[in-house]
Motif scaffolding. Sequence first.
Motif, PDB file in Angstrom:
ATOM      1  N   SER A 133       0.847  -1.189   0.000  1.00 54.38           N
ATOM      2  CA  SER A 133       0.000   0.000   0.000  1.00 54.38           C
ATOM      3  C   SER A 133       0.884   1.240   0.000  1.00 54.38           C
ATOM      4  O   SER A 133       2.099   1.155   0.243  1.00 54.38           O
ATOM      5  N   THR A 241      -5.667   3.069   0.145  1.00 51.96           N
ATOM      6  CA  THR A 241      -5.713   1.684   0.615  1.00 51.96           C
ATOM      7  C   THR A 241      -5.442   0.688  -0.512  1.00 51.96           C
ATOM      8  O   THR A 241      -5.356  -0.518  -0.264  1.00 51.96           O
ATOM      9  N   TRP A 243      -3.786  -1.727  -2.883  1.00 48.46           N
ATOM     10  CA  TRP A 243      -2.667  -2.580  -2.471  1.00 48.46           C
ATOM     11  C   TRP A 243      -2.052  -3.267  -3.686  1.00 48.46           C
ATOM     12  O   TRP A 243      -2.686  -3.433  -4.718  1.00 48.46           O
TER      13      TRP A 243
END
Length: 254
Positions: A133, A241, A243
Amino acid sequence: MSNKSAFLALNTTTCHVSGEQVSKQFKKQETPEGALQLTGYIKRQPVTRLKQCAGQCTHDDTCFDFYYISEDNVCLLHDVKEQNVYSIQASQAVHYEHIGVSFECPVNNGGWARARLQDGAVYLFRLFNAGVSHTQAVEYCQSIGSHPLRILTAEKMDFVQNNLTQCLGVSGNNFWVDGTNAGATDYSASDAYRTTDNQIVPINTDVLWGSRNGPNDNANEPRCIWIPSGFSYYFDDVPCTYWGVKYICEKQLV
């Protein structure tokens, strides 16, 4: 560091040296009359011709200019970061200075790779092909005294797109950039995107962003900047967020 098999081309004003992982170009400089007091650590190398001197400088990561003294068959490699003083007679030496961009390709999980941009700025880069992230990229880079890849100018973007992202292990992958609006009270403000040291990331420019209008996604949530290969490594914004994105840590020397 990878082995460098150098190729040289020389004319009356420039000397170009390139190899598998690095390239430097040098231009002959005017040398004033009399004695020169050179500030910077000088490495004396025995050589028999100018091309060898240029090759020595190319293979030395700290060298950005050199003096060639044909009478003594000596090459003086000049590192401007050091403060030692060395004296030579200008009439005996020919001075060549590095111009343009020179860089080493970073290796995944390897050491620091060095790059010098057109404006003389010197950077170190480390490549990590593990998907993380944005927060994880920032935390790890900071843990080794650096920050994620930072791009605030057209020149830096040009280097990233035309040099860094052409390297094996970098080309074709997506990378986080040092920039997020997560700390802003207004996510859509012109100064919302900031680096880890609070520098403003320009948003209304197609020099950096894939969209002429800058960030083009949902402005109601924190977003972070990445450079996806599908955008030709221009900026795009995604949720922080998100990833699985790779990262390059960077620190500036000069």
